[in-house]
Every structure is written in C-alpha cells, then in structure tokens.
Design a protein around this motif. Structure first.
Motif, PDB file in Angstrom:
ATOM      1  N   SER A 186      -6.315   0.833   8.187  1.00  0.00           N
ATOM      2  CA  SER A 186      -5.353   1.231   9.217  1.00  0.00           C
ATOM      3  C   SER A 186      -4.924   2.683   9.046  1.00  0.00           C
ATOM      4  CB  SER A 186      -4.130   0.308   9.189  1.00  0.00           C
ATOM      5  OG  SER A 186      -3.438   0.445   7.964  1.00  0.00           O
ATOM      6  N   THR A 187      -5.039   3.205   7.819  1.00  0.00           N
ATOM      7  CA  THR A 187      -4.704   4.617   7.595  1.00  0.00           C
ATOM      8  C   THR A 187      -5.657   5.519   8.387  1.00  0.00           C
ATOM      9  OG1 THR A 187      -4.045   4.019   5.351  1.00  0.00           O
ATOM     10  CG2 THR A 187      -4.326   6.354   5.816  1.00  0.00           C
ATOM     11  N   ASN A 229      -5.440  13.941   7.293  1.00  0.00           N
ATOM     12  CA  ASN A 229      -5.757  13.126   8.469  1.00  0.00           C
ATOM     13  C   ASN A 229      -6.616  13.917   9.459  1.00  0.00           C
ATOM     14  OD1 ASN A 229      -4.573  10.518   8.142  1.00  0.00           O
ATOM     15  ND2 ASN A 229      -2.545  11.447   8.336  1.00  0.00           N
ATOM     16  N   ALA A 230      -6.217  15.197   9.659  1.00  0.00           N
ATOM     17  CA  ALA A 230      -6.953  16.021  10.612  1.00  0.00           C
ATOM     18  C   ALA A 230      -8.392  16.227  10.151  1.00  0.00           C
ATOM     19  CB  ALA A 230      -6.250  17.358  10.800  1.00  0.00           C
ATOM     20  N   ASN A 280     -10.235  13.394  11.224  1.00  0.00           N
ATOM     21  CA  ASN A 280     -10.313  13.340  12.677  1.00  0.00           C
ATOM     22  C   ASN A 280     -11.342  14.325  13.223  1.00  0.00           C
ATOM     23  OD1 ASN A 280      -9.239  12.078  15.032  1.00  0.00           O
ATOM     24  ND2 ASN A 280      -8.317  14.041  15.568  1.00  0.00           N
ATOM     25  N   SER A 299      -5.201   5.173  12.259  1.00  0.00           N
ATOM     26  CA  SER A 299      -4.076   5.873  12.871  1.00  0.00           C
ATOM     27  C   SER A 299      -4.164   7.376  12.677  1.00  0.00           C
ATOM     28  CB  SER A 299      -2.759   5.352  12.311  1.00  0.00           C
ATOM     29  OG  SER A 299      -2.654   5.665  10.938  1.00  0.00           O
ATOM     30  N   GLY A 300      -4.856   7.815  11.619  1.00  0.00           N
ATOM     31  CA  GLY A 300      -4.901   9.252  11.344  1.00  0.00           C
ATOM     32  C   GLY A 300      -6.040   9.984  12.027  1.00  0.00           C
ATOM     33  N   ASP A 352      -0.948  15.527   6.755  1.00  0.00           N
ATOM     34  CA  ASP A 352      -1.438  15.765   8.116  1.00  0.00           C
ATOM     35  C   ASP A 352      -2.790  16.483   8.100  1.00  0.00           C
ATOM     36  OD1 ASP A 352       0.686  14.536   9.260  1.00  0.00           O
ATOM     37  OD2 ASP A 352       1.803  16.373   9.698  1.00  0.00           O
ATOM     38  N   THR A 394      -2.216  14.461  14.491  1.00  0.00           N
ATOM     39  CA  THR A 394      -3.289  15.118  13.758  1.00  0.00           C
ATOM     40  C   THR A 394      -4.251  15.844  14.673  1.00  0.00           C
ATOM     41  OG1 THR A 394      -4.413  13.000  13.749  1.00  0.00           O
ATOM     42  CG2 THR A 394      -3.236  13.609  11.766  1.00  0.00           C
ATOM     43  N   GLY A 427       2.678  -6.674   8.504  1.00  0.00           N
ATOM     44  CA  GLY A 427       2.857  -5.824   7.338  1.00  0.00           C
ATOM     45  C   GLY A 427       1.580  -5.251   6.759  1.00  0.00           C
ATOM     46  N   GLY A 428       0.436  -5.642   7.331  1.00  0.00           N
ATOM     47  CA  GLY A 428      -0.831  -5.094   6.870  1.00  0.00           C
ATOM     48  C   GLY A 428      -1.280  -5.586   5.502  1.00  0.00           C
ATOM     49  N   GLN A 467       0.776  -1.164   0.000  1.00  0.00           N
ATOM     50  CA  GLN A 467       0.000   0.000   0.000  1.00  0.00           C
ATOM     51  C   GLN A 467       0.804   1.206   0.000  1.00  0.00           C
ATOM     52  OE1 GLN A 467      -0.897  -2.395   2.750  1.00  0.00           O
ATOM     53  NE2 GLN A 467      -1.035  -0.938   4.167  1.00  0.00           N
ATOM     54  N   ARG A 468       1.843   1.154   0.510  1.00  0.00           N
ATOM     55  CA  ARG A 468       2.553   2.330   0.778  1.00  0.00           C
ATOM     56  C   ARG A 468       2.812   3.180  -0.370  1.00  0.00           C
ATOM     57  NH1 ARG A 468       1.772   3.790   2.858  1.00  0.00           N
ATOM     58  NH2 ARG A 468       0.358   4.538   3.108  1.00  0.00           N
ATOM     59  N   PRO A 510      -7.791   9.170  15.245  1.00  0.00           N
ATOM     60  CA  PRO A 510      -8.040   8.365  16.446  1.00  0.00           C
ATOM     61  C   PRO A 510      -9.272   8.809  17.246  1.00  0.00           C
ATOM     62  CG  PRO A 510      -6.148   9.808  16.763  1.00  0.00           C
ATOM     63  CD  PRO A 510      -6.509   9.882  15.324  1.00  0.00           C
ATOM     64  N   ASP A 511      -9.660  10.069  17.096  1.00  0.00           N
ATOM     65  CA  ASP A 511     -10.794  10.550  17.895  1.00  0.00           C
ATOM     66  C   ASP A 511     -12.139  10.063  17.367  1.00  0.00           C
ATOM     67  OD1 ASP A 511      -8.889  11.858  19.279  1.00  0.00           O
ATOM     68  OD2 ASP A 511      -9.409  13.881  18.585  1.00  0.00           O
ATOM     69  N   TRP A 560      -6.464  -1.707   2.640  1.00  0.00           N
ATOM     70  CA  TRP A 560      -5.406  -1.291   3.561  1.00  0.00           C
ATOM     71  C   TRP A 560      -5.666   0.085   4.145  1.00  0.00           C
ATOM     72  CZ3 TRP A 560      -3.947   2.999   1.144  1.00  0.00           C
ATOM     73  CH2 TRP A 560      -3.965   3.022  -0.257  1.00  0.00           C
ATOM     74  N   GLY A 577       2.708   3.052   5.164  1.00  0.00           N
ATOM     75  CA  GLY A 577       1.388   2.583   4.741  1.00  0.00           C
ATOM     76  C   GLY A 577       1.035   1.235   5.330  1.00  0.00           C
ATOM     77  N   GLN A 578       2.005   0.326   5.317  1.00  0.00           N
ATOM     78  CA  GLN A 578       1.733  -0.994   5.869  1.00  0.00           C
ATOM     79  C   GLN A 578       1.680  -0.949   7.383  1.00  0.00           C
ATOM     80  OE1 GLN A 578       4.134  -0.754   3.447  1.00  0.00           O
ATOM     81  NE2 GLN A 578       3.752  -2.347   1.937  1.00  0.00           N
TER      82      GLN A 578
END
Lengths: 440, 297
Positions: free
Chosen positions: A278-279, A259-260, A263, A282-283, A256, B56, A347-348, A2-3, A285-286, A275, B256-257
């Motif tokens: 998980s992005t 992500n915000a 969020n 983690s981006g 960022d 964030t 590794g996702g 994914q990366r 969380p709220d 995938w 990403g992973q």
C-alpha cells in the motif's frame, strides 16, 4: 505495525531456544498458574494504534456481552505508546491488552511488563495456529510460557517494475549477485535499482535475518550482543559495495522524494514487507499496473529464505486483573476470520495466523500489481522466515546508534560495517547501564 | 565651538545615511524571516488542496488546476472520517484552551493582584515560589502529574488535562507587576470607603484597570494549552478526549497502515491553525498594548 518503520522499527523475531527467561533476575514470576476465569461480567481495556481497531473491538463487544472491552488508542509504540505503557505499569493502571511490536517485546520482558498467559485456558495449544517464527517471538523459547498473541507480520519480498526490467532486457534478479549485476545495468540507464535507507535499521536487520544472521542471543542468563557476525557483515559489505559504486540512491524511505522516485521510474525495486504494497500504491499512483512482486534475492542460488520487517503482538500487560479474559480476547482478535478481515481492510494488517493468509482478501489479484496475486508470494515468504531471530532488550537505542553510523557511512566517514561495530559497543554499554547481564 | 558643531553635523549626515542602510537591512531581514515563517504555512495550504496522488506527482508549492474541488473533497473527507472524530478533537481543544485560559486568567490575576496589593507576612516568599514555577518546564511535570492523577483515578479524563492547564505562574508574575503599576492604592481606598468589599473591588475596579494584562495572560495561556501536546499524550487514551494536536499526531503515526490518513493529517493541520489565527487577530491589539504598557511601567 508497519508504521513504525521510520522511526524505529519493528520487526520481529524470535527467540527460539534461547530463552529470555534469563533476564529473569528482573523478572520473577514465570509460573503460569493462577489464571482462572473471573466470576461475573468483566471489563477490559485494550490499547492499539492500528486504524479501525475500534470497530473490531465493537464486533467483540457485540458477541461477548459479559466481557466488554474498552478501546483506547494513541500514537504508534515508539512514538509514545510504549512509554505510556511503562508509565501505566508503574502506576498500576496499564491496559489489560496492549499492542507491542515483536522487537519491543524483549524490553517489556526484561522490565517485567508482561503477564505469562500460558495457563489461561487453551492458550498454550493455540501456538499451532500461528506462523512458527511469530510464536517463538511471543514465547521467547521458554517452556510453558506465552507472553503475547502474535498479531501481524511483515515477510519481505521484492517489489519491482516489471515493465522496466522487460523493456531493458534485464532479467529479474533471483540472487543478490544478480541483483548487483542488475544494479550496475540500471545505473548505466540513469536510474537506481533501489535506495539504501540509513534510518530503517529494522529493515537492515531483516536483511541480516534473511541471511540467517543474529544480532542478539540470550542463554537464559546473559545477553550476547554481536552485530558483526559473518552473516551480518556479509550484508553490510554487499550494500557498502553498491553504495561505493553509486548504484543505489540514498533517499530516505517514505520521504516525498523517495515516493516521487518510484512514481517517475527513478527506482526500480524495493525489498520490503507485505505492508509495503500500500506504500507504493499510494506513493506512486502513476505507475499502476506496472509493478510485480517476486521472492527476494537469495545469497545462494536455489535457497528460499525470506526476511521480516515489522509486525506486532497483542500482549497481556503486567497488572491485568483479568488475564484469562484478556488472553481470550487477544486470541480471538488475532484468529477470528471476521476480526482479521476487518484488521486488514481498515488497518492494513497482514495476519500472523496461518489461516489468516487464506482470507478472501488475500487470494484476489491486485490491479496495481498488474493483476498478480501478490499475497501468494508473501504467504510463501512468510513460511520461509527463519524462526529463531532474536531482538535485543534496548532496540530503540540500538537502532538510533546504528542509524547514526549508517548516516556517517553515507556521508563518506566510515563504512556500514564500522557502524555495526559501534552499534555493538554502544548496545553493550546500554545494557550494562540498565543492569541487564551481558556476556563478554 | 566649531568642534561640537562639526560633530553634530557629521552626526546628522550619518543619521541620514544610516536610516536608509539600516532600514533596507531591516527590511531584508524581516523579509527573509517572513518568508521563512510563511513558506511552511504556504506549503500546508497548497498541500491541503491536493489529492493523495498529487503529493508526489506535482510541485510542492504550486496549486494544481483542480485545487478547489480537491480542497472541498479533503475537508469533507476529514470531517467524515471515523464518524467525525476530527471535529470532536477541535471542540476538545477549544474547550481545553478556552475554558482553561479563562479560568487560568482569573486565578492568576487574583493571585497577582493579592500579591501586589496586600501586605502580609511571607508575601515575597510566596511570590518567589510561584516565580520559580516559571522555570520548571511543563514537560518535566507531566510524568509526576500522571502518577498523581493515577492515584486518584483521574487519568484518561477531561480533568487530567484541564486541571494542570489552569495554573500559570507566568500569569501570576505578569498580573502582579501590572497590578502594582496600574491599580492605584488610592482608588482601592476610595472603593473601600464607599463600602465595596474586597472581592467586588477586585472584579469591578481592578480588573478593568488590568484589562490589557488579562488579555495578555489569556492569550499566552490559550496558546500554551492549545499547543500542549505532551501532557495529553501521557494522560489520555480515549480518542474522544484527545485535543487536536494529539489526534493529528496519532493519525500521522498510523500512515503506514492507512496511507489515506496522510491527506487528513495535512488538511487537519491546516484547519487546526485557524482558531489560533482567529484568536490572535481578534486579541492582538490588546496583546501588544498590554505588553508595552507593562514593560514601560
């Protein structure tokens, strides 16, 4: 897998009937003979940038004392490892097995960087174990040819803020028309439905893929390049409309700010690959517990088509002295339940193996997604990915040129459709510059 | 008579006014540049005290209340991740840069000294050839080096990064200029008369006189090797051989992973600049002195 998102791309595709074999002017041996097991102990090398792969390799080494694999790593493919592969192939010391994303496979194929492992034991028969479209990617639709073993995939669906849709009384869109309606309503509430990512051209390709569009074709001889097919333009015009009405943001994905925006509830949906779970987690969380996943919007009500964004294969690179053992290792790596589970946990990776989708880790409800069993949605999407999408042999260049055009369109000069037209021209020029035959 | 004195007095006035203007202008420019250079480092420091979620959710340039415990968590996570591979990378960088710069300095100074102090046929040709090496960017040499090292089976080894690092054309240039101006021929003659052989003369007499230049060469070379990213990228596949730059780059490309890596990349970048800061603070006196001395003479 994914990366690579941002930089370039990933994604995958397939070539069904249209064999790349053609580029074969530069690619001599397609014959699959001469793949026999070696006598005595064998040492292999394997290069991958997926975190935790070293531990999967250790598991193999424990079980196979006679075939020891040395793990090597580096940055993701487009960040340097592909160039390293090409350098190594030139120098004759490429790893036996290397990670290659689906959209990079054609460039390795036209430069004769892949070994045909179809004759290596039962590899040809292993095709049944993989999701159809991923298998077409690694065979290029050629007969009696297998150039890599599918590793993971990125079927797309729609992540959305279930709580916000419900509170606003907006129905969750199931078609692109409904999605546009929802976009207008969300805009009226002061938020955006999503962003248009100008640099993620592989994402855009996934949208075209879902609409059963093609950018490339290969008839076994010549390449055809057309980024402006009716299906492709339909997608471009749709997003151009959303952009013109200011109903989607233009934040860069994975930034960022982006992500915000998730969020803080400024963006309500993301059409993304498996995938991406998980992005968001983690981006943003709220927002735990407030998300859900549904099949992506359809062009026609009642359809069930999915796109794909990302995914990679384990390819046996040209010059391997032990293609048989390399192929066996690659097959084990991508079908063994323990290996797949570790690859997902560390590794996702979302496996391209059909059985892989039934691993325990994919059957549990996800707390972040309100307890929903989101992988059921992706397993369904995975089966709906249209199996004959074809990537071109110079995708890095194509992505860059289209991305430049998208950037200009977002800046008010030209349209997304113009960017695709320019991308077509520049890709044809790039193919000609590399002496890759192009049909006019 | 009056004309010159007028000129002089107006000049004097001008030179009084100018300092204030130019001084404040200089301060302003320096202030802007200082901010420009320090803000990213400030961002790095602040970010390394945040949890994954706080990237964030909190302002980018302001510490959070739980900064210190977070920082400790991040640091311990960084050094624990993947069996402590990060520490290995730092040590690798110290080894590549420290040993490479030391050996590179010795070689460059011997070469520069020889070019400055010994007359021999083709001296200028050799010097010009070395000097032309300054013009060739290191990145342009990486691929040819890879193919050569492949021939002798040395890719993906310590030597693949170390050997190219000990060559410094610029160091040779600097050493020659400095030796020519700071090591008197009479002194060497005296040493010879006292029975010292050439090697001993170099190490006991010349290197002391050349010390500021040697420190300069060492620092330049240390920084160049520490920051050299492209050569390790092309040469190395084994993560236990990576320098810290390549290791962090690999992690960054795998976020990403594994989004957890984002924290580690940031705190790792912060930790990785500390050795450079130490090297600069401890050697910068010599560096500035050496540069100035060299340029005047």
């Amino acid at each position: 897998m994914q990366r690579n998102l941002r930089t370039v791309a990933m994604a995958a595709a397939v070539v069904s009937a249209l064999a790349l074999a053609g580029c074969a002017s530069a690619t001599p041996d397609t014959a699959s003979g001469g793949c026999e097991p070696s006598d005595g102990p064998v040492d292999l090398t394997f290069t991958s940038w997926v975190p935790g792969m070293d531990q999967v390799v250790a598991l193999w080494n424990e079980k196979n004392p006679d075939i020891q694999v040395e793990f090597q790593t580096g940055p993701n493919g487009n960040s340097g490892t592909y160039q390293n592969f090409f350098n190594q192939i030139k120098a004759g010391n490429a790893p036996d097995v290397g990670q290659v994303e689906y959209d990079a496979l054609p460039s390795f194929r036209v430069q004769d960087g892949l070994e045909n492992i179809a004759g290596c034991g039962d590899i040809l028969a292993a095709g049944d174990q993989f999701v159809d479209w991923t298998w077409s990617q690694v065979t290029f639709g050629e007969d009696n040819a297998v150039y890599a073993i599918p590793q993971d995939s990125g079927p797309t669906a729609m992540y959305y803020r279930a709580d916000l849709f419900e509170a606003a009384g907006i129905p969750v869109p199931t078609t692109w028309a409904e999605y546009a309606d929802a976009a207008a309503k969300i805009k009226a509430l002061g938020s955006y439905i999503t962003n248009f990512p100008k640099t993620d051209v592989n994402w855009f390709a996934g949208m075209v893929w879902q609409n059963n569009g093609q950018w490339f074709e290969n008839n076994g001889e010549d390449w055809t390049v057309d980024l402006t097919s009716p299906e492709s333009l339909e997608v471009a015009d749709y997003w151009q409309g959303l952009l013109d009405r200011g109903e989607v943001s233009t934040l860069a994905s994975f930034s960022d700010e982006w992500n915000a925006s998730f969020n803080t509830g400024q963006q309500w949906t993301w059409i993304s690959a498996v995938w991406g779970a998980s992005t968001i987690k983690s981006g943003a969380p709220d927002t735990s517990g407030k998300w859900a996943v549904a099949q992506m919007p359809q062009w026609n009500a009642g359809d069930d088509a999915a796109g794909n964004w990302g995914g990679s294969s384990s390819a046996v690179l040209k010059g391997s002295k032990h293609p048989y053992e390399a192929a066996q290792f690659a097959l084990w790596l991508n079908t063994d339940p323990d290996a797949l589970e570790m690859a997902n946990e560390l590794g996702g990776l979302y496996p391209a193996s059909k059985d892989g989708a039934n691993l325990p880790v994919f059957t549990a409800g996800q707390e972040f997604y309100g307890g929903q069993k989101i992988y059921d949605v992706f397993a369904e999407a995975s089966a709906q990915v249209i199996p004959n999408f074809v990537w071109g042999p110079t995708m890095t260049q194509t992505y860059t040129d289209v991305s430049d055009g998208f950037g200009a369109a977002l800046g008010g000069s030209g349209t997304l459709a113009d960017a695709l037209a320019t991308g077509t021209e520049k890709t044809i020029a790039a193919l000609k510059a590399q002496s890759i035959p192009v049909a006019e | 008579m009056s004309a010159p004195s007028l000129t002089r007095s107006s000049k004097a006035k001008g030179s009084q006014r100018e300092p204030i203007l130019s001084r404040s202008a200089a301060m302003l420019i320096m202030g802007v540049f200082t901010l420009y250079f320090l803000i990213p480092i400030w961002w790095l420091l602040v970010s390394s005290t945040k949890t994954q979620g706080q990237f964030t959710t909190t302002p980018a340039l302001i510490f959070t209340p739980d900064a210190i415990p977070n920082f400790i968590d991040n640091i311990s996570g960084l050094f624990a991740y993947n069996d402590g591979v990060f520490l290995k990378w730092i040590l690798n960088s110290v080894l590549y840069a420290g040993a490479g710069a030391l050996l590179g300095t010795v070689i460059a100074s011997m070469c520069g000294y020889a070019l400055a102090k010994y007359g021999f046929r083709g001296r200028e040709a050799v010097f010009n050839l070395v000097l032309s090496g300054v013009l060739v960017p290191a990145t342009a040499l990486a691929l040819p080096l890879f193919l050569i090292f492949s021939q002798v089976g040395l890719t993906n080894t310590f030597w693949a990064v170390f050997l190219p690092s000990i060559v410094s054309p610029f160091g040779v240039y600097l050493a020659r200029i400095y030796a020519a101006s700071s090591v008197p021929d009479e002194l060497l003659e005296a040493a010879r008369l006292d029975g010292s052989n050439e090697v001993r003369t170099f190490f006991t007499v010349a290197t002391r006189l050349m010390a500021p230049a040697l420190v300069t060469i060492f620092l330049f070379q240390f920084v160049a090797i520490w920051n050299n990213f492209f050569l390790p990228l092309i040469m190395l596949r084994d993560p236990s051989l990576f320098p810290v730059t390549l290791g962090l780059y690999s992690w960054n490309s795998a976020i990403g992973q594994n989004p957890e890596l984002r924290s580690f990349v940031i705190i790792g970048a912060f930790v990785s600049i500390i050795p450079l800061i130490i090297a600069f603070l401890s050697l910068q006196r010599f560096w500035s002195g050496g540069l100035a001395a060299g340029s005047i003479k």
